[in-house]
Design an enzyme around this catalytic site. Structure first.
Site, PDB file in Angstrom:
ATOM      1  N   ASN A  46       0.620  -1.346   0.191  1.00  0.00           N
ATOM      2  CA  ASN A  46       0.052   0.041   0.327  1.00  0.00           C
ATOM      3  C   ASN A  46       1.013   1.404   0.242  1.00  0.00           C
ATOM      4  O   ASN A  46       0.101   1.791  -0.594  1.00  0.00           O
ATOM      5  CB  ASN A  46      -1.049   0.352   1.286  1.00  0.00           C
ATOM      6  CG  ASN A  46      -2.323  -1.087   1.268  1.00  0.00           C
ATOM      7  OD1 ASN A  46      -1.957  -1.222   0.151  1.00  0.00           O
ATOM      8  ND2 ASN A  46      -2.382  -0.816   2.688  1.00  0.00           N
TER       9      ASN A  46
ATOM     10  N   GLU B  72       5.229  -5.837   8.915  1.00  0.00           N
ATOM     11  CA  GLU B  72       4.924  -6.477   8.420  1.00  0.00           C
ATOM     12  C   GLU B  72       5.506  -7.956   8.117  1.00  0.00           C
ATOM     13  O   GLU B  72       4.701  -8.829   7.040  1.00  0.00           O
ATOM     14  CB  GLU B  72       3.688  -7.254   7.148  1.00  0.00           C
ATOM     15  CG  GLU B  72       2.173  -5.652   8.691  1.00  0.00           C
ATOM     16  CD  GLU B  72       1.363  -6.006   7.361  1.00  0.00           C
ATOM     17  OE1 GLU B  72       0.277  -5.470   8.381  1.00  0.00           O
ATOM     18  OE2 GLU B  72       1.032  -5.577   5.501  1.00  0.00           O
TER      19      GLU B  72
ATOM     20  N   LEU C 234      -2.805  11.079  14.302  1.00  0.00           N
ATOM     21  CA  LEU C 234      -4.012  11.568  15.578  1.00  0.00           C
ATOM     22  C   LEU C 234      -5.249  10.943  14.641  1.00  0.00           C
ATOM     23  O   LEU C 234      -6.688  11.474  15.415  1.00  0.00           O
ATOM     24  CB  LEU C 234      -4.054  12.770  15.840  1.00  0.00           C
ATOM     25  CG  LEU C 234      -2.737  12.791  16.283  1.00  0.00           C
ATOM     26  CD1 LEU C 234      -3.146  14.775  17.129  1.00  0.00           C
ATOM     27  CD2 LEU C 234      -1.986  12.188  17.696  1.00  0.00           C
TER      28      LEU C 234
ATOM     29  N   ARG D  69      -8.081  14.228  14.448  1.00  0.00           N
ATOM     30  CA  ARG D  69      -7.699  14.900  15.135  1.00  0.00           C
ATOM     31  C   ARG D  69      -6.513  16.129  14.183  1.00  0.00           C
ATOM     32  O   ARG D  69      -6.051  16.922  14.708  1.00  0.00           O
ATOM     33  CB  ARG D  69      -7.303  15.367  16.628  1.00  0.00           C
ATOM     34  CG  ARG D  69      -8.811  14.591  17.237  1.00  0.00           C
ATOM     35  CD  ARG D  69      -8.539  15.071  18.394  1.00  0.00           C
ATOM     36  NE  ARG D  69      -7.735  13.709  18.926  1.00  0.00           N
ATOM     37  CZ  ARG D  69      -6.551  13.964  20.066  1.00  0.00           C
ATOM     38  NH1 ARG D  69      -6.089  15.262  19.802  1.00  0.00           N
ATOM     39  NH2 ARG D  69      -5.890  13.094  19.727  1.00  0.00           N
ATOM     40  N   GLY D  70      -6.306  15.025  12.601  1.00  0.00           N
ATOM     41  CA  GLY D  70      -4.888  15.218  12.206  1.00  0.00           C
ATOM     42  C   GLY D  70      -3.474  14.908  13.056  1.00  0.00           C
ATOM     43  O   GLY D  70      -3.940  13.477  12.844  1.00  0.00           O
TER      44      GLY D  70
ATOM     45  N   ASP E 222     -13.890   4.459   4.750  1.00  0.00           N
ATOM     46  CA  ASP E 222     -12.942   2.711   4.780  1.00  0.00           C
ATOM     47  C   ASP E 222     -12.093   3.180   5.185  1.00  0.00           C
ATOM     48  O   ASP E 222     -11.203   3.812   4.711  1.00  0.00           O
ATOM     49  CB  ASP E 222     -12.906   1.977   3.929  1.00  0.00           C
ATOM     50  CG  ASP E 222     -12.183   0.749   3.788  1.00  0.00           C
ATOM     51  OD1 ASP E 222     -11.970   0.790   4.560  1.00  0.00           O
ATOM     52  OD2 ASP E 222     -12.207  -0.103   2.882  1.00  0.00           O
TER      53      ASP E 222
ATOM     54  N   ALA F 291      -6.968   1.774   4.309  1.00  0.00           N
ATOM     55  CA  ALA F 291      -5.376   1.845   4.047  1.00  0.00           C
ATOM     56  C   ALA F 291      -5.181   3.869   4.265  1.00  0.00           C
ATOM     57  O   ALA F 291      -3.824   4.282   3.899  1.00  0.00           O
ATOM     58  CB  ALA F 291      -5.506   2.063   2.853  1.00  0.00           C
ATOM     59  N   ALA F 292      -5.990   3.911   4.916  1.00  0.00           N
ATOM     60  CA  ALA F 292      -5.267   5.715   5.214  1.00  0.00           C
ATOM     61  C   ALA F 292      -3.720   5.744   5.566  1.00  0.00           C
ATOM     62  O   ALA F 292      -3.478   7.030   5.314  1.00  0.00           O
ATOM     63  CB  ALA F 292      -6.358   6.293   6.446  1.00  0.00           C
ATOM     64  N   GLY F 293      -3.672   5.121   7.440  1.00  0.00           N
ATOM     65  CA  GLY F 293      -1.773   5.326   7.260  1.00  0.00           C
ATOM     66  C   GLY F 293      -1.385   5.121   5.993  1.00  0.00           C
ATOM     67  O   GLY F 293       0.307   5.388   6.463  1.00  0.00           O
ATOM     68  N   ASP F 294      -1.631   4.159   5.734  1.00  0.00           N
ATOM     69  CA  ASP F 294      -0.592   4.040   4.086  1.00  0.00           C
ATOM     70  C   ASP F 294      -0.324   4.305   3.676  1.00  0.00           C
ATOM     71  O   ASP F 294       0.742   5.154   2.868  1.00  0.00           O
ATOM     72  CB  ASP F 294      -0.877   2.469   3.706  1.00  0.00           C
ATOM     73  CG  ASP F 294      -0.609   1.106   4.179  1.00  0.00           C
ATOM     74  OD1 ASP F 294      -0.184   0.639   5.934  1.00  0.00           O
ATOM     75  OD2 ASP F 294      -1.610   0.194   4.785  1.00  0.00           O
TER      76      ASP F 294
ATOM     77  N   ARG G  52     -12.996   5.838  -0.391  1.00  0.00           N
ATOM     78  CA  ARG G  52     -13.452   5.789  -1.431  1.00  0.00           C
ATOM     79  C   ARG G  52     -12.269   3.818  -0.380  1.00  0.00           C
ATOM     80  O   ARG G  52     -12.109   3.671   0.486  1.00  0.00           O
ATOM     81  CB  ARG G  52     -11.839   5.719  -2.295  1.00  0.00           C
ATOM     82  CG  ARG G  52     -12.354   6.669  -3.330  1.00  0.00           C
ATOM     83  CD  ARG G  52     -10.938   7.073  -3.570  1.00  0.00           C
ATOM     84  NE  ARG G  52     -11.153   7.972  -4.621  1.00  0.00           N
ATOM     85  CZ  ARG G  52      -9.883   8.564  -5.112  1.00  0.00           C
ATOM     86  NH1 ARG G  52      -8.627   8.267  -4.929  1.00  0.00           N
ATOM     87  NH2 ARG G  52     -10.170  10.131  -5.607  1.00  0.00           N
TER      88      ARG G  52
ATOM     89  N   SER H 288      -8.247   2.600  -2.686  1.00  0.00           N
ATOM     90  CA  SER H 288      -8.598   4.146  -2.591  1.00  0.00           C
ATOM     91  C   SER H 288      -7.266   4.989  -2.306  1.00  0.00           C
ATOM     92  O   SER H 288      -7.444   5.934  -2.623  1.00  0.00           O
ATOM     93  CB  SER H 288      -8.621   3.536  -1.112  1.00  0.00           C
ATOM     94  OG  SER H 288      -7.967   3.506  -0.566  1.00  0.00           O
TER      95      SER H 288
END
Length: 303
Positions: A42, A138, A219, A222-223, A244, A247-250, A283, A289
Site C-alpha cells: 500500500n 509486517e 491522530l 484530529r490531524g 473505509d 489504507a489511510a495510514g499507509d 473510497r 483507494s
C-alpha cells in the site's frame, strides 16, 4: 532521488458489516471483495502514485494471484525487480471487516512476507542504495533492522511506520530518522497514553530521547502531532466523510515519503500526506483507494 520500500504484500479479503460481531455472533455482511493490500505494498503504491521514484523489496508466494499483484505494481511505475516469488508458500493474506462507520478490524497470515529474511534482503542490497527507506512491521523484525543498517550506512533517511503496534528494540529506533506511529502505536512504544495534545507531546519527547529526530503521530480526525527535535505542534487534518479507513495510514506514509523526495519542506509534506489520506478514506479498499498526485494537489488547492 529514489525511495525504497521494504515490506509486505497481502491479498485482502474485505467484507462490510453493520457493526463488528461479538464473540460467538454471526452477522451477514455485504460487498465482499478480494483486493491487493499489505502495508508495504500500500505504501509503495501510495508513494508511486504521489510521484515518487519507487523501488519495492518484498516477497509473494506461488498462488494464482501473485503474478497479477506484481504486474499491478509495475503498472503503477514501481520497480519490481526486488520482489521475489517464494516456492511452497502462499502470498500473505489479510481478513478485513469494515463497519458502517468506516472503521476496520484486520487479521493477518504472513505467508511469503515471513520469507523476506535478512539473507534474502542481502541479495537485493543494491535496492538499499537509496535516498529514503520506508519500513513497516509486517515483515521479520531482523529484516527491518538489517535494511535500516544498510540504508543508513549509505546516507539514506530511514522512515519507520511502526505498524502493526508492537514493542521495538532501541537498536532499531536509533537508526530511524522519522517515525510515524498512530496513537496506539505511540503508546506501545513509549508507555504514554496519547489521548490529547499533552500526551502526544510527551510521547514524542520519549521517541526523541531514543534518537529519532522527527516524530509524526497520526491522530485520526484530529490531524497529526508533528515534532522536530522537541518542537511540537498539532496540524489539523481535512474534514471528510469516511467510508473505509483501511489504507489511510499507509496512504499518509507513502505520500509523505513522496513529498519529501520532491523536496517539499516537512510541514508542506505533512499537509500533502494528510490530503492523500483524506481522499483515501472516502473510497473503499486498500490500494483501490489510493489517490494520484493530481488529485492530491487539487484538494490542496481547494484549501
Amino acid at each position: 532521488m529514489t525511495l525504497t520500500v521494504a515490506g509486505s504484500i497481502n491479498i485482502d479479503h474485505v467484507i462490510r458489516l453493520p457493526q463488528f460481531p461479538r464473540p460467538g455472533e454471526t452477522l451477514t455482511g455485504r460487498d465482499y471483495r478480494i483486493v491487493p493490500g499489505g502495508k508495504g505494498a500500500n505504501q509503495a503504491v501510495a508513494a508511486a502514485r504521489a510521484g515518487a521514484a519507487t523501488r519495492f523489496v518484498a516477497c509473494v508466494g506461488e498462488d494464482a494471484l501473485a503474478g497479477s499483484l506484481v504486474a499491478g505494481f509495475a503498472a503503477d511505475g514501481i520497480d519490481t525487480t526486488a520482489i521475489d516469488t517464494v516456492a511452497g508458500v502462499n502470498t500473505g493474506v489479510a481478513l478485513i471487516q469494515v463497519n458502517d462507520n468506516g472503521e476496520n478490524t484486520i487479521a493477518l497470515a504472513a505467508g511469503a512476507n515471513g520469507e523476506l529474511t535478512p539473507a534474502r534482503l542481502e541479495r537485493h542490497s543494491a535496492a538499499l542504495n537509496c535516498e529514503q527507506l520506508l519500513l513497516q512491521l509486517e515483515i521479520p523484525l531482523d529484516t527491518n533492522l538489517a535494511a535500516a543498517r544498510a540504508a543508513k550506512a549509505q546516507g539514506a533517511r530511514v522512515v519507520l511506520n511502526p505498524a502493526p503496534a508492537r514493542s521495538l528494540p532501541d537498536e532499531l529506533l536509533a537508526l530511524v530518522d522519522l517515525i510515524t506511529p498512530n496513537e496506539t502505536e505511540a503508546e506501545q512504544l513509549t508507555g504514554v497514553a496519547v489521548s490529547d495534545d499533552a500526551g502526544a507531546a510527551a510521547a514524542a519527547e520519549a521517541l526523541h530521547a531514543k534518537g529519532i529526530d522527527t516524530v509524526i503521530i497520526t491522530l485520526g480526525a484530529r490531524g497529526v502531532w508533528l515534532s522536530e527535535r522537541g518542537q511540537g505542534r498539532r496540524v489539523p487534518g481535512f474534514s471528510v466523510q469516511a467510508v473505509d479507513t483501511t489504507a489511510a495510514g499507509d496512504t499518509f506514509n507513502g505520500a509523505l515519503a513522496a513529498a519529501l523526495q520532491q523536496g517539499r519542506p516537512l510541514a508542506q509534506a505533512v499537509r500533502f500526506a494528510q490530503a492523500a489520506a483524506a481522499i483515501s478514506v472516502t473510497r473503499p479498499g486498500a490500494q483501490t483507494s489510493v489517490p494520484f498526485r493530481a488529485e492530491i494537489e487539487a484538494l490542496l488547492e481547494q484549501h
